[in-house]
Design an enzyme around this catalytic site. Structure first.
Site, PDB file in Angstrom:
ATOM      1  N   HIS A 105     -18.918 -47.563 -51.683  1.00 62.87           N
ATOM      2  CA  HIS A 105     -18.833 -47.219 -50.262  1.00 62.87           C
ATOM      3  C   HIS A 105     -18.476 -45.768 -49.986  1.00 62.87           C
ATOM      4  CE1 HIS A 105     -14.531 -47.691 -50.931  1.00 62.87           C
ATOM      5  NE2 HIS A 105     -14.331 -47.057 -49.802  1.00 62.87           N
TER       6      HIS A 105
HETATM    7  C1  UD1 Z   1     -12.267 -46.895 -44.911  1.00 65.15           C
HETATM    8  C2  UD1 Z   1     -11.237 -45.956 -45.521  1.00 65.15           C
HETATM    9  C3  UD1 Z   1     -11.360 -45.978 -47.037  1.00 65.15           C
HETATM   10  C4  UD1 Z   1     -11.297 -47.394 -47.580  1.00 65.15           C
HETATM   11  C5  UD1 Z   1     -12.373 -48.227 -46.898  1.00 65.15           C
HETATM   12  C6  UD1 Z   1     -12.353 -49.646 -47.414  1.00 65.15           C
HETATM   13  C7  UD1 Z   1     -10.752 -43.953 -44.165  1.00 65.15           C
HETATM   14  C8  UD1 Z   1     -10.996 -42.513 -44.029  1.00 65.15           C
HETATM   15  N1  UD1 Z   1     -11.484 -44.572 -45.108  1.00 65.15           N
HETATM   16  O1  UD1 Z   1     -13.558 -46.352 -45.124  1.00 65.15           O
HETATM   17  O2  UD1 Z   1     -10.300 -45.234 -47.589  1.00 65.15           O
HETATM   18  O3  UD1 Z   1     -11.502 -47.393 -48.979  1.00 65.15           O
HETATM   19  O4  UD1 Z   1     -12.128 -48.192 -45.484  1.00 65.15           O
HETATM   20  O5  UD1 Z   1     -13.139 -50.489 -46.678  1.00 65.15           O
HETATM   21  O6  UD1 Z   1      -9.941 -44.519 -43.461  1.00 65.15           O
HETATM   22  N2  UD1 Z   1     -17.357 -51.227 -40.058  1.00 65.15           N
HETATM   23  C9  UD1 Z   1     -17.774 -52.507 -39.736  1.00 65.15           C
HETATM   24  N3  UD1 Z   1     -16.835 -53.476 -39.661  1.00 65.15           N
HETATM   25  C10 UD1 Z   1     -15.513 -53.241 -39.882  1.00 65.15           C
HETATM   26  C11 UD1 Z   1     -15.118 -51.936 -40.210  1.00 65.15           C
HETATM   27  C12 UD1 Z   1     -16.055 -50.948 -40.307  1.00 65.15           C
HETATM   28  O7  UD1 Z   1     -18.945 -52.762 -39.536  1.00 65.15           O
HETATM   29  O8  UD1 Z   1     -14.693 -54.165 -39.775  1.00 65.15           O
HETATM   30  C13 UD1 Z   1     -18.356 -50.136 -40.148  1.00 65.15           C
HETATM   31  C14 UD1 Z   1     -18.036 -49.016 -39.185  1.00 65.15           C
HETATM   32  O9  UD1 Z   1     -18.633 -49.238 -37.969  1.00 65.15           O
HETATM   33  C15 UD1 Z   1     -18.585 -47.806 -39.893  1.00 65.15           C
HETATM   34  C16 UD1 Z   1     -18.418 -48.145 -41.342  1.00 65.15           C
HETATM   35  O10 UD1 Z   1     -18.226 -49.543 -41.424  1.00 65.15           O
HETATM   36  O11 UD1 Z   1     -19.943 -47.646 -39.623  1.00 65.15           O
HETATM   37  C17 UD1 Z   1     -17.288 -47.397 -41.967  1.00 65.15           C
HETATM   38  O12 UD1 Z   1     -15.999 -47.791 -41.472  1.00 65.15           O
HETATM   39  P1  UD1 Z   1     -14.769 -46.741 -41.403  1.00 65.15           P
HETATM   40  O13 UD1 Z   1     -13.544 -47.430 -40.972  1.00 65.15           O
HETATM   41  O14 UD1 Z   1     -15.216 -45.545 -40.658  1.00 65.15           O
HETATM   42  O15 UD1 Z   1     -14.521 -46.222 -42.865  1.00 65.15           O
HETATM   43  P2  UD1 Z   1     -14.805 -46.868 -44.280  1.00 65.15           P
HETATM   44  O16 UD1 Z   1     -16.012 -46.219 -44.839  1.00 65.15           O
HETATM   45  O17 UD1 Z   1     -14.758 -48.357 -44.182  1.00 65.15           O
END
Ligand code: UD1
Length: 362
Positions: free
Chosen positions: A209
């Site tokens: 990821h």
């Molecule tokens: C975040 C953390 C990372 C951790 C990871 C584990 C930061 C900077 N990064 O990254 O350290 O290892 O989580 O999962 O905080 N999304 C969903 N559903 C959810 C959550 C997110 O669909 O419940 C989607 C969001 O819309 C976005 C993507 O996933 O498009 C990324 O989510 P985001 O919270 O921005 O960061 P992660 O890449 O998950």
């Protein structure tokens, strides 16, 4: 003493669970300690958040800031505004943040600016790679934290090098491992295990990821191709993070031995990890879990903030060049992977040490 406990994203939930349990236990014994659980809403899906609360018996949050998806700045700002309102309404004695996600940094800044002291669990780890958002989160959080709880001696040394006093640093171990050890007996197989006829030691688990691996289509494609090509036909189970899913769908990568599944719950994920021939990942936390379970782990990153998983544990850093995968797989299949040991104080009692220290601070 009122402790605000902050949780926002998937890797936070297993870290707070044992701390909350220990606070409740101490409180039941008559100690003057209580908590307020604040979910920032950074992760909000059932399979990224809700299932962890259920399986790890984490009580419902007292507040949910519901920040949702957005850019790093949008999330940071939203969390800060929401948390500030809470503190202005009811002031905690201490704000406890864990890990290195956006929620960690945003709440630490908000609390400290309102003169609420911050305690950081998993403080002091450093990858040295400032292109990772998590590294910025770690550095900023630790710059303003007052009480540091660390998972390794090296983390404490990093903090002292940055000018923090030894009296503020407590080497306590790893709460993520508290959760792992406490729940091993409860792990269970996800439906895909039966459906695909998986058997112990005869499959791989893969998770990806990091933006450096998944946001660039060519890189993602090459990594997956190499992994499939060098895995000798063993099935590869790939629970796909929401961030990765978008690109995978666009690329349409499919192989008969590559099984995509939704992100798994905690108890199911660690079941498949425990039984895997090896895990291929770009996560940090997973390298700690594989170390404790003695499962070979290949990390597709150039650096790690958790070097003990490499020097003591079962993890190896392969870098992000897809060509590094085949030689590592050959060593694995030749039975030449290291055995590894469990790092110091990763003994399941870290939350006890943290809460004992919090009570001393009160
Ligand atoms: C975040 C953390 C990372 C951790 C990871 C584990 C930061 C900077 N990064 O990254 O350290 O290892 O989580 O999962 O905080 N999304 C969903 N559903 C959810 C959550 C997110 O669909 O419940 C989607 C969001 O819309 C976005 C993507 O996933 O498009 C990324 O989510 P985001 O919270 O921005 O960061 P992660 O890449 O998950």
């Amino acid at each position: 003493m009122l402790v605000d406990i902050i949780a926002g994203a998937r890797p936070n939930f297993m870290k707070i669970a044992p701390i909350i349990q220990e606070i409740r236990r101490k409180r039941a014994e008559g100690a003057d300690i209580g908590y307020r659980l604040i979910h920032t809403g950074q992760h909000y899906d059932r399979n990224m958040s809700g299932s962890f609360f259920e399986q790890l018996h984490i009580p419902d949050p007292d507040h949910n800031l519901e920040v949702g998806s957005g850019t790093q700045a949008e999330q940071t700002a939203g969390i800060m505004v929401g948390y500030e309102t809470l503190i202005l309404h009811t002031r905690p004695d201490i704000c406890l943040v864990v890990g290195d996600v956006t929620s960690t940094m945003a709440c630490a800044i908000t609390a400290q600016k309102l003169h609420v002291p911050v305690a950081h669990v998993e403080a002091g780890i450093r990858s040295g790679d400032r292109t990772m958002p998590e590294e910025i989160n770690r550095m900023v959080t630790d710059a303003i934290t007052e009480h540091f709880f660390t998972t390794s001696r090296l983390a404490g040394e990093n903090l002292m090098r940055e000018g923090h006093s030894p009296e503020s640093i407590w080497f306590v171990g790893n709460t993520m491992i508290d959760t792992l050890l406490a729940n091993m007996d409860r792990f269970f197989a996800p439906p895909v295990w039966e459906e695909k006829g998986l058997s112990e030691g005869e499959y791989f688990v893969m998770t990806l990821h990091r933006p450096s691996n998944v946001d660039e289509e060519e890189q993602l494609k090459k990594l997956i191709e190499e992994i499939v090509r060098s895995s000798q036909g063993l099935p590869i189970l790939f629970p796909v993070h929401p961030r990765t899913r978008k690109n995978l769908e666009k690329l349409g990568i499919a192989y008969p031995t590559l099984y995509y599944v939704e992100p798994l719950s905690y108890l199911e994920f660690n079941y498949v990890v425990r039984g895997a021939r090896a895990v291929i990942t770009d996560s940090g936390g997973i390298t700690e879990e594989t170390t404790v379970m003695g499962v070979p782990c290949m990390t597709l990153r150039n650096s790690t903030e958790r070097p003990e998983t490499v020097t003591v544990g079962t993890n190896e850093l392969l870098g992000i060049d897809p060509d590094a995968i085949a030689p590592a797989m050959e060593r694995l299949f030749a039975g030449e992977w290291k055995e590894g040991e469990i790092p110091e104080l990763w003994d399941g009692k870290t939350a006890e040490r943290i809460v004992a220290r919090l009570l001393e601070l009160a």
